[in-house]
Design a protein around this motif. Structure first.
Motif, PDB file in Angstrom:
ATOM      1  N   ILE A  80      58.278  38.774 -19.413  1.00 11.12           N
ATOM      2  CA  ILE A  80      59.396  38.714 -18.461  1.00 11.12           C
ATOM      3  C   ILE A  80      59.224  39.713 -17.312  1.00 11.12           C
ATOM      4  O   ILE A  80      59.904  39.599 -16.300  1.00 11.12           O
ATOM      5  CB  ILE A  80      60.779  38.859 -19.160  1.00 11.12           C
ATOM      6  N   GLY A  81      58.296  40.686 -17.468  1.00 15.22           N
ATOM      7  CA  GLY A  81      57.946  41.536 -16.316  1.00 15.22           C
ATOM      8  C   GLY A  81      57.234  40.709 -15.255  1.00 15.22           C
ATOM      9  O   GLY A  81      57.537  40.800 -14.064  1.00 15.22           O
ATOM     10  N   ASN A  82      56.326  39.847 -15.666  1.00 13.21           N
ATOM     11  CA  ASN A  82      55.641  38.942 -14.725  1.00 13.21           C
ATOM     12  C   ASN A  82      56.643  37.979 -14.074  1.00 13.21           C
ATOM     13  O   ASN A  82      56.418  37.508 -12.955  1.00 13.21           O
ATOM     14  CB  ASN A  82      54.584  38.076 -15.429  1.00 13.21           C
ATOM     15  N   GLY A 126      54.229  41.031  -4.074  1.00 11.90           N
ATOM     16  CA  GLY A 126      53.842  41.170  -5.481  1.00 11.90           C
ATOM     17  C   GLY A 126      54.574  42.359  -6.089  1.00 11.90           C
ATOM     18  O   GLY A 126      55.400  43.002  -5.423  1.00 11.90           O
ATOM     19  N   GLY A 127      54.263  42.650  -7.329  1.00  9.10           N
ATOM     20  CA  GLY A 127      54.870  43.802  -7.989  1.00  9.10           C
ATOM     21  C   GLY A 127      54.325  45.108  -7.414  1.00  9.10           C
ATOM     22  O   GLY A 127      53.244  45.131  -6.823  1.00  9.10           O
ATOM     23  N   GLU A 128      55.082  46.191  -7.589  1.00  9.75           N
ATOM     24  CA  GLU A 128      54.699  47.440  -6.918  1.00  9.75           C
ATOM     25  C   GLU A 128      53.399  48.047  -7.450  1.00  9.75           C
ATOM     26  O   GLU A 128      52.763  48.844  -6.772  1.00  9.75           O
ATOM     27  CB  GLU A 128      55.840  48.464  -6.959  1.00  9.75           C
ATOM     28  N   ASP A 129      52.996  47.644  -8.652  1.00 11.67           N
ATOM     29  CA  ASP A 129      51.702  48.142  -9.159  1.00 11.67           C
ATOM     30  C   ASP A 129      50.533  47.581  -8.347  1.00 11.67           C
ATOM     31  O   ASP A 129      49.406  48.052  -8.460  1.00 11.67           O
ATOM     32  CB  ASP A 129      51.525  47.806 -10.652  1.00 11.67           C
ATOM     33  N   LEU A 130      50.795  46.575  -7.521  1.00 14.70           N
ATOM     34  CA  LEU A 130      49.708  45.977  -6.748  1.00 14.70           C
ATOM     35  C   LEU A 130      49.457  46.692  -5.414  1.00 14.70           C
ATOM     36  O   LEU A 130      48.446  46.435  -4.758  1.00 14.70           O
ATOM     37  CB  LEU A 130      49.981  44.494  -6.481  1.00 14.70           C
ATOM     38  N   PHE A 149      59.554  47.605 -11.098  1.00 16.28           N
ATOM     39  CA  PHE A 149      59.228  47.132 -12.443  1.00 16.28           C
ATOM     40  C   PHE A 149      60.436  46.691 -13.245  1.00 16.28           C
ATOM     41  O   PHE A 149      61.542  47.210 -13.068  1.00 16.28           O
ATOM     42  CB  PHE A 149      58.539  48.237 -13.245  1.00 16.28           C
ATOM     43  N   LEU A 150      60.158  45.793 -14.134  1.00 19.10           N
ATOM     44  CA  LEU A 150      61.082  45.530 -15.215  1.00 19.10           C
ATOM     45  C   LEU A 150      60.632  46.473 -16.336  1.00 19.10           C
ATOM     46  O   LEU A 150      59.461  46.453 -16.738  1.00 19.10           O
ATOM     47  CB  LEU A 150      60.978  44.077 -15.679  1.00 19.10           C
ATOM     48  N   ASN A 151      61.557  47.305 -16.780  1.00 19.72           N
ATOM     49  CA  ASN A 151      61.226  48.302 -17.801  1.00 19.72           C
ATOM     50  C   ASN A 151      61.856  47.934 -19.137  1.00 19.72           C
ATOM     51  O   ASN A 151      62.768  47.104 -19.198  1.00 19.72           O
ATOM     52  CB  ASN A 151      61.758  49.681 -17.384  1.00 19.72           C
ATOM     53  N   LYS A 184      57.539  50.823 -18.084  1.00 17.66           N
ATOM     54  CA  LYS A 184      57.119  49.523 -17.555  1.00 17.66           C
ATOM     55  C   LYS A 184      56.762  48.563 -18.695  1.00 17.66           C
ATOM     56  O   LYS A 184      56.025  48.948 -19.609  1.00 17.66           O
ATOM     57  CB  LYS A 184      55.888  49.719 -16.659  1.00 17.66           C
ATOM     58  N   MET A 185      57.316  47.367 -18.606  1.00 16.41           N
ATOM     59  CA  MET A 185      56.929  46.369 -19.594  1.00 16.41           C
ATOM     60  C   MET A 185      55.513  45.907 -19.283  1.00 16.41           C
ATOM     61  O   MET A 185      55.214  45.538 -18.144  1.00 16.41           O
ATOM     62  CB  MET A 185      57.889  45.179 -19.519  1.00 16.41           C
ATOM     63  N   SER A 186      54.621  45.956 -20.262  1.00 13.10           N
ATOM     64  CA  SER A 186      53.261  45.462 -20.000  1.00 13.10           C
ATOM     65  C   SER A 186      52.584  45.017 -21.277  1.00 13.10           C
ATOM     66  O   SER A 186      52.910  45.495 -22.376  1.00 13.10           O
ATOM     67  CB  SER A 186      52.429  46.521 -19.274  1.00 13.10           C
TER      68      SER A 186
HETATM   69  P1  AMP Z   1      49.353  40.493 -13.701  1.00 13.74           P
HETATM   70  O1  AMP Z   1      49.187  39.228 -14.466  1.00 13.74           O
HETATM   71  O2  AMP Z   1      49.376  41.720 -14.538  1.00 13.74           O
HETATM   72  O3  AMP Z   1      48.374  40.580 -12.542  1.00 13.74           O
HETATM   73  O4  AMP Z   1      50.800  40.462 -13.040  1.00 13.74           O
HETATM   74  C1  AMP Z   1      51.324  39.391 -12.256  1.00 13.74           C
HETATM   75  C2  AMP Z   1      52.479  39.894 -11.439  1.00 13.74           C
HETATM   76  O5  AMP Z   1      53.490  40.474 -12.270  1.00 13.74           O
HETATM   77  C3  AMP Z   1      52.098  41.011 -10.446  1.00 13.74           C
HETATM   78  O6  AMP Z   1      52.810  40.805  -9.225  1.00 13.74           O
HETATM   79  C4  AMP Z   1      52.573  42.276 -11.139  1.00 13.74           C
HETATM   80  O7  AMP Z   1      52.859  43.287 -10.211  1.00 13.74           O
HETATM   81  C5  AMP Z   1      53.845  41.772 -11.811  1.00 13.74           C
HETATM   82  N1  AMP Z   1      54.270  42.597 -12.948  1.00 13.74           N
HETATM   83  C6  AMP Z   1      53.561  42.892 -14.072  1.00 13.74           C
HETATM   84  N2  AMP Z   1      54.303  43.653 -14.916  1.00 13.74           N
HETATM   85  C7  AMP Z   1      55.518  43.837 -14.315  1.00 13.74           C
HETATM   86  C8  AMP Z   1      56.724  44.521 -14.701  1.00 13.74           C
HETATM   87  N3  AMP Z   1      56.847  45.158 -15.875  1.00 13.74           N
HETATM   88  N4  AMP Z   1      57.760  44.489 -13.842  1.00 13.74           N
HETATM   89  C9  AMP Z   1      57.674  43.829 -12.662  1.00 13.74           C
HETATM   90  N5  AMP Z   1      56.583  43.180 -12.247  1.00 13.74           N
HETATM   91  C10 AMP Z   1      55.505  43.163 -13.063  1.00 13.74           C
END
Ligand code: AMP
Ligand code: ZN
Length: 470
Positions: free
Chosen positions: A38-40, A229-233, A262-264, A269-271
């Motif tokens: 659900i973070g994605n 995209g998400g802020e980690d990008l 992020f969704l935490n 951070k959810m991952s």
């Molecule tokens: P990924 O498959 O890890 O490349 O992620 C796909 C998208 O989901 C990217 O835009 C990430 O930044 C976003 N994303 C991954 N985890 C989270 C999270 N916990 N909260 C918000 N966005 C996320």
């Protein structure tokens, strides 16, 4: 005036599209090696809502979102299962599309896949080499010469020398033949058992960053309006995309950069890698996924959002209030007389439209969906208190229409959908079969997606096409 917070300038800026009335938007999509969590889903829901709002304002949005279908994690899973990497990626692309449909995320205008764009990547890498922005090491790895790009760091607001200090440990280790610790990979040699493509440098596969530069250019052009995209990008992915695209094209890449927070879970951070995640499927077993969508939009997209059972309950209540109100209006409509609106009702409709203005104001302010939903609640309360068995049909329709419209911009389905009749489903399946026979795969895919959007899942089996309700 629509304002967007631009990560590049760290300010809210007025949206002025490159081409009047049109928006070119690219959102980095998921790596498809498993079910999405659900973070994605947060960027999917957030940027789908941004797109819907822009469409409400009359923009024609060309929305591109990729699937990263070549990656270490996909290869690892393929080796574990003893299948080809494409079996894994294709499986999870299908699953991801099902989740998107269940979350009412509209399919992108184009969903390119990295493995189908290798030719374009080779072209861009070759071009970067010609321009002196890239070099091949002895083992065939191609690196981007980061320091050559003067503006490197402008998105993440990082200073090159700080980065250098932080990355010193990365410098020339073993096979690594980088000129500089900051250089990043554009193309890498294959390892035993991995998928690979021919290239002028070695048999291998692309680095991750190059795919988005190439797909964005191919489907949207050299300059685009919004990249998201998400802020980690932000770093390094988007910083590297800028370096690649701007060096190759000699033009600014994206005008506005949008990043969701992020969704935490328990404030972390959810991952996948941390194991602290729920898939969209998990949540779909407990809740209507519209509740998840409502939950995501109840916070501003740049605020961190903590997932908890309590907040989901609150979201279920909030969402339920809207659904109940629409249900009540439907009930009143069934029995309403065919009278036109009287003067009092006409005034009330004007008042109700004021909530629509409030909704718009919130959205214009960098897509403040939290305030926009608050405006929907005010409208719902207003509708509840001004409608009854004596209301005219026209008035009831206007009230329902206004609620439906605002919820529609948020992508929230608040009316219990009529199930698609079996005859209609079978007619569409027959049309799809005919389209496939005629090699019109685009139409065949469209029908599949359309059915998915109505909760119908198709399975192509040896005995023919089977379908079930999601
Ligand atoms: P990924 O498959 O890890 O490349 O992620 C796909 C998208 O989901 C990217 O835009 C990430 O930044 C976003 N994303 C991954 N985890 C989270 C999270 N916990 N909260 C918000 N966005 C996320
Ligand atoms: Zn990307």
């Amino acid at each position: 005036m629509m304002k967007i917070y631009n990560t590049l300038s760290r300010k809210k800026e007025e949206l002025v599209p490159l081409e009047e009335g049109k928006i070119k938007m690219y959102v980095c999509g998921p790596t498809v090696y498993d079910f999405i969590h659900i973070g994605n889903a947060r960027p999917m829901i957030v940027f789908d809502t941004v797109r819907r709002y822009m469409e409400r304002k009359g923009y024609e949005v060309n929305f591109v979102s990729n699937f990263t279908d070549v990656d270490d994690k996909i290869i690892k899973k393929a080796l574990e299962e003893g299948v080809d990497a494409s079996v894994i990626s294709q499986r999870y692309i299908e699953e991801c599309k099902k989740d998107m449909a269940a979350l009412n995320v509209k399919p992108a205008t184009t969903h390119p896949k990295a493995t189908e764009e290798i030719g374009g990547m080779l072209d861009m890498i070759g071009d970067l080499m010609e321009k002196g922005y890239a070099y091949a090491a002895a083992d065939g790895t191609v690196y981007y010469r980061t320091r050559r790009f003067q503006e490197y760091g402008k998105l993440s607001h990082k200073n090159l020398d700080d980065l250098q200090g932080g990355n010193r440990s990365l410098l020339v280790t073993g096979q690594d033949q980088k000129e500089d610790a900051l250089d990043f990979v554009l193309w890498k040699p294959k390892k035993e058992g991995e998928p690979y493509w021919e290239s002028p440098w070695c048999q291998g596969r692309p680095g991750w960053h190059i795919e988005c530069s190439v797909m964005s250019r191919k489907y949207l052009g050299e300059e685009i309006d919004i990249h998201a995209g998400g802020e980690d990008l932000v770093f390094p992915h988007h910083e590297n995309e800028i370096a690649q695209s701007e060096a190759a094209n000699g033009k600014p890449f994206a005008k506005y950069w949008m990043h969701n927070a992020f969704l935490n879970i328990n404030n972390r951070k959810m991952s996948k890698s941390q194991g602290n995640f729920f898939t969209v499927r998990d949540i779909g077993e407990k809740y209507d996924l519209q509740v998840l969508r409502f939950f995501m939009l109840s916070a501003h997209y740049r605020s961190p959002l903590n997932f908890s059972a309590e907040l989901m309950e609150a979201a279920a209540n909030g969402y339920g209030r809207i659904v109940t109100s629409v249900g009540n209006l439907d009930y009143l409509l069934e029995n309403a007389g065919d009278l036109p609106m009287d003067e009092r009702e006409k005034c009330l409709v004007q008042e109700a439209e004021g909530f629509g203005d409030k909704f718009d104001q919130a959205m214009e302010d960098d897509f403040n969906t939290a305030d926009a939903i608050a405006a929907i609640f005010e409208l719902v309360k207003f509708a509840n208190s001004h409608t009854d068995a004596n209301s005219s049909r026209e008035f009831l329709q206007k009230m329902k229409g206004e609620i439906m419209e605002l919820c529609g911009v948020c992508g929230l389905i608040v009316e219990k959908q009529q199930e698609m009749p079996q005859g209609d489903i079978e007619a569409l399946i027959a049309e799809r079969q005919a389209a496939r026979k005629a090699k019109n795969f685009q139409r065949a895919d469209e029908i599949r997606e359309e059915l998915l959007g109505r909760g119908i899942i198709l399975e192509d089996t040896r005995e023919g096409v089977k379908w079930k309700r999601a």
